[in-house]
Design a protein around this motif. Structure first.
Motif, PDB file in Angstrom:
ATOM      1  N   ASN A  24       0.776  -1.241   0.000  1.00  0.00           N
ATOM      2  CA  ASN A  24       0.000   0.000   0.000  1.00  0.00           C
ATOM      3  C   ASN A  24       0.803   1.283   0.000  1.00  0.00           C
ATOM      4  OD1 ASN A  24      -2.413  -1.260  -0.109  1.00  0.00           O
ATOM      5  ND2 ASN A  24      -2.741  -1.291   2.095  1.00  0.00           N
ATOM      6  N   LEU A  25       2.092   1.243  -0.216  1.00  0.00           N
ATOM      7  CA  LEU A  25       2.826   2.500  -0.270  1.00  0.00           C
ATOM      8  C   LEU A  25       2.506   3.223  -1.567  1.00  0.00           C
ATOM      9  CD1 LEU A  25       6.363   1.656   1.124  1.00  0.00           C
ATOM     10  CD2 LEU A  25       4.594   3.028   2.179  1.00  0.00           C
ATOM     11  N   PRO A  26       2.330   4.536  -1.505  1.00  0.00           N
ATOM     12  CA  PRO A  26       2.047   5.271  -2.742  1.00  0.00           C
ATOM     13  C   PRO A  26       3.271   5.282  -3.656  1.00  0.00           C
ATOM     14  CG  PRO A  26       2.340   6.774  -0.910  1.00  0.00           C
ATOM     15  CD  PRO A  26       2.367   5.386  -0.341  1.00  0.00           C
ATOM     16  N   GLU A  27       3.019   5.504  -4.916  1.00  0.00           N
ATOM     17  CA  GLU A  27       4.108   5.589  -5.878  1.00  0.00           C
ATOM     18  C   GLU A  27       5.026   6.748  -5.518  1.00  0.00           C
ATOM     19  OE1 GLU A  27       4.824   3.621  -8.555  1.00  0.00           O
ATOM     20  OE2 GLU A  27       3.243   2.325  -7.800  1.00  0.00           O
ATOM     21  N   LYS A  28       6.290   6.554  -5.726  1.00  0.00           N
ATOM     22  CA  LYS A  28       7.268   7.603  -5.436  1.00  0.00           C
ATOM     23  C   LYS A  28       7.144   8.690  -6.494  1.00  0.00           C
ATOM     24  CE  LYS A  28      12.110   8.229  -4.373  1.00  0.00           C
ATOM     25  NZ  LYS A  28      13.417   7.573  -4.281  1.00  0.00           N
ATOM     26  N   GLU A  29       6.949   9.908  -6.039  1.00  0.00           N
ATOM     27  CA  GLU A  29       6.820  11.029  -6.962  1.00  0.00           C
ATOM     28  C   GLU A  29       8.174  11.676  -7.149  1.00  0.00           C
ATOM     29  OE1 GLU A  29       3.815  13.797  -5.832  1.00  0.00           O
ATOM     30  OE2 GLU A  29       2.415  12.217  -5.270  1.00  0.00           O
ATOM     31  N   GLU A  30       8.468  11.988  -8.381  1.00  0.00           N
ATOM     32  CA  GLU A  30       9.720  12.679  -8.647  1.00  0.00           C
ATOM     33  C   GLU A  30       9.532  14.156  -8.367  1.00  0.00           C
ATOM     34  OE1 GLU A  30      11.775  11.917 -12.260  1.00  0.00           O
ATOM     35  OE2 GLU A  30      11.028   9.866 -12.357  1.00  0.00           O
ATOM     36  N   HIS A  31      10.531  14.731  -7.729  1.00  0.00           N
ATOM     37  CA  HIS A  31      10.482  16.154  -7.417  1.00  0.00           C
ATOM     38  C   HIS A  31      10.776  16.948  -8.683  1.00  0.00           C
ATOM     39  CE1 HIS A  31      10.802  19.832  -5.160  1.00  0.00           C
ATOM     40  NE2 HIS A  31      11.983  20.061  -5.686  1.00  0.00           N
ATOM     41  N   VAL A  32       9.840  17.788  -9.043  1.00  0.00           N
ATOM     42  CA  VAL A  32      10.007  18.618 -10.226  1.00  0.00           C
ATOM     43  C   VAL A  32      10.519  19.978  -9.780  1.00  0.00           C
ATOM     44  CG1 VAL A  32       8.835  19.681 -12.198  1.00  0.00           C
ATOM     45  CG2 VAL A  32       8.131  17.421 -11.384  1.00  0.00           C
ATOM     46  N   ALA A  33      11.673  20.329 -10.273  1.00  0.00           N
ATOM     47  CA  ALA A  33      12.261  21.616  -9.907  1.00  0.00           C
ATOM     48  C   ALA A  33      11.420  22.747 -10.484  1.00  0.00           C
ATOM     49  CB  ALA A  33      13.685  21.716 -10.434  1.00  0.00           C
ATOM     50  N   GLU A  34      11.250  23.798  -9.675  1.00  0.00           N
ATOM     51  CA  GLU A  34      10.486  24.943 -10.151  1.00  0.00           C
ATOM     52  C   GLU A  34      11.256  25.636 -11.267  1.00  0.00           C
ATOM     53  OE1 GLU A  34       9.024  27.718  -7.301  1.00  0.00           O
ATOM     54  OE2 GLU A  34       8.599  26.146  -5.852  1.00  0.00           O
ATOM     55  N   GLU A  35      10.491  26.154 -12.194  1.00  0.00           N
ATOM     56  CA  GLU A  35      11.087  26.866 -13.296  1.00  0.00           C
ATOM     57  C   GLU A  35      11.810  28.105 -12.773  1.00  0.00           C
ATOM     58  OE1 GLU A  35       9.095  28.565 -17.044  1.00  0.00           O
ATOM     59  OE2 GLU A  35       8.200  26.586 -16.740  1.00  0.00           O
ATOM     60  N   GLN A  36      13.001  28.327 -13.271  1.00  0.00           N
ATOM     61  CA  GLN A  36      13.747  29.507 -12.864  1.00  0.00           C
ATOM     62  C   GLN A  36      13.130  30.734 -13.525  1.00  0.00           C
ATOM     63  OE1 GLN A  36      16.141  29.855 -10.654  1.00  0.00           O
ATOM     64  NE2 GLN A  36      16.169  27.690 -10.178  1.00  0.00           N
ATOM     65  N   PHE A  37      12.848  31.727 -12.715  1.00  0.00           N
ATOM     66  CA  PHE A  37      12.269  32.966 -13.214  1.00  0.00           C
ATOM     67  C   PHE A  37      13.193  34.096 -12.835  1.00  0.00           C
ATOM     68  CE2 PHE A  37       9.756  36.793 -12.393  1.00  0.00           C
ATOM     69  CZ  PHE A  37       9.226  37.005 -13.644  1.00  0.00           C
ATOM     70  N   THR A  38      13.472  34.949 -13.757  1.00  0.00           N
ATOM     71  CA  THR A  38      14.297  36.117 -13.494  1.00  0.00           C
ATOM     72  C   THR A  38      13.436  37.354 -13.681  1.00  0.00           C
ATOM     73  OG1 THR A  38      16.232  34.941 -14.329  1.00  0.00           O
ATOM     74  CG2 THR A  38      16.404  37.329 -14.147  1.00  0.00           C
ATOM     75  N   VAL A  39      13.425  38.198 -12.675  1.00  0.00           N
ATOM     76  CA  VAL A  39      12.669  39.442 -12.760  1.00  0.00           C
ATOM     77  C   VAL A  39      13.413  40.365 -13.709  1.00  0.00           C
ATOM     78  CG1 VAL A  39      11.821  41.438 -11.480  1.00  0.00           C
ATOM     79  CG2 VAL A  39      11.782  39.177 -10.419  1.00  0.00           C
ATOM     80  N   PRO A  40      12.746  40.826 -14.760  1.00  0.00           N
ATOM     81  CA  PRO A  40      13.430  41.694 -15.717  1.00  0.00           C
ATOM     82  C   PRO A  40      13.774  43.046 -15.101  1.00  0.00           C
ATOM     83  CG  PRO A  40      11.104  41.438 -16.314  1.00  0.00           C
ATOM     84  CD  PRO A  40      11.361  40.551 -15.143  1.00  0.00           C
ATOM     85  N   ASP A  41      14.921  43.577 -15.516  1.00  0.00           N
ATOM     86  CA  ASP A  41      15.313  44.917 -15.094  1.00  0.00           C
ATOM     87  C   ASP A  41      14.564  45.922 -15.954  1.00  0.00           C
ATOM     88  OD1 ASP A  41      17.161  44.216 -13.095  1.00  0.00           O
ATOM     89  OD2 ASP A  41      18.685  43.790 -14.612  1.00  0.00           O
ATOM     90  N   THR A  42      13.586  46.547 -15.360  1.00  0.00           N
ATOM     91  CA  THR A  42      12.810  47.561 -16.072  1.00  0.00           C
ATOM     92  C   THR A  42      12.927  48.865 -15.301  1.00  0.00           C
ATOM     93  OG1 THR A  42      10.816  46.959 -14.844  1.00  0.00           O
ATOM     94  CG2 THR A  42      11.150  45.876 -16.961  1.00  0.00           C
ATOM     95  N   PRO A  43      12.741  49.970 -15.980  1.00  0.00           N
ATOM     96  CA  PRO A  43      12.753  51.245 -15.254  1.00  0.00           C
ATOM     97  C   PRO A  43      11.630  51.255 -14.217  1.00  0.00           C
ATOM     98  CG  PRO A  43      12.775  51.600 -17.633  1.00  0.00           C
ATOM     99  CD  PRO A  43      12.542  50.154 -17.413  1.00  0.00           C
ATOM    100  N   VAL A  44      11.947  51.757 -13.041  1.00  0.00           N
ATOM    101  CA  VAL A  44      10.982  51.755 -11.947  1.00  0.00           C
ATOM    102  C   VAL A  44      10.132  53.016 -12.001  1.00  0.00           C
ATOM    103  CG1 VAL A  44      10.744  51.826  -9.443  1.00  0.00           C
ATOM    104  CG2 VAL A  44      12.466  50.364 -10.487  1.00  0.00           C
ATOM    105  N   ASP A  45       8.823  52.840 -11.940  1.00  0.00           N
ATOM    106  CA  ASP A  45       7.897  53.958 -11.780  1.00  0.00           C
ATOM    107  C   ASP A  45       7.638  54.067 -10.283  1.00  0.00           C
ATOM    108  OD1 ASP A  45       5.843  55.786 -11.685  1.00  0.00           O
ATOM    109  OD2 ASP A  45       4.554  54.731 -13.109  1.00  0.00           O
ATOM    110  N   ALA A  46       8.459  54.862  -9.610  1.00  0.00           N
ATOM    111  CA  ALA A  46       8.430  54.947  -8.151  1.00  0.00           C
ATOM    112  C   ALA A  46       7.084  55.436  -7.632  1.00  0.00           C
ATOM    113  CB  ALA A  46       9.555  55.851  -7.657  1.00  0.00           C
ATOM    114  N   ALA A  47       6.460  56.362  -8.334  1.00  0.00           N
ATOM    115  CA  ALA A  47       5.177  56.899  -7.873  1.00  0.00           C
ATOM    116  C   ALA A  47       4.109  55.804  -7.844  1.00  0.00           C
ATOM    117  CB  ALA A  47       4.740  58.056  -8.772  1.00  0.00           C
TER     118      ALA A  47
END
Length: 120
Positions: A24-47
């Motif tokens: 009755n042990l559940p099937e072993k699930e493979e760990h899926v690595a999260e997709e790498q996301f990079t925050v783009p460097d955009t000009p900041v609208d501070a207001a």
């Protein structure tokens, strides 16, 4: 007699453990690595970022970014990466930080992230 009852219970528990391990042990699930996301460097609208902060974040993080219910953000850019800031704002954190997923556009989120990342 007490020893026989305990021995029987221990035997039954052992047989149950062997059965559960075998069938009755559940099937072993493979760990899926999260997709790498990079925050783009955009000009900041501070207001725009500051207006969002004042209406959504100031109650917990303070009017001078000093922290209150939430942590201080005065130097968050030197403590966390842009990606960590982005993920925290998007998904929230347990313990009180709400998720802004679906409540903020991607552009607003990136702008806010870059604005917070500049706080060092």
């Amino acid at each position: 007699m007490h020893k026989w009852i305990m021995a029987t219970l221990l035997g039954v528990a052992g047989l149950l453990a062997v059965y559960l391990l075998t069938f009755n042990l559940p099937e072993k699930e493979e760990h899926v690595a999260e997709e790498q996301f990079t925050v783009p460097d955009t000009p900041v609208d501070a207001a725009t970022a500051e207006a969002f902060y004042k209406s959504n974040c100031m109650g917990c993080h303070g009017d001078q970014y000093q922290g209150a219910m939430g942590p201080a953000l005065a130097n968050i850019g030197s403590l966390r990466s842009k990606e960590e800031i982005y993920k925290t704002v998007l998904k929230g954190k347990s313990g009180g930080m709400p998720s802004f997923e679906g409540k903020i556009t991607e552009e607003e989120l990136i702008n806010l992230t870059n604005w917070l990342a500049e706080m060092k």
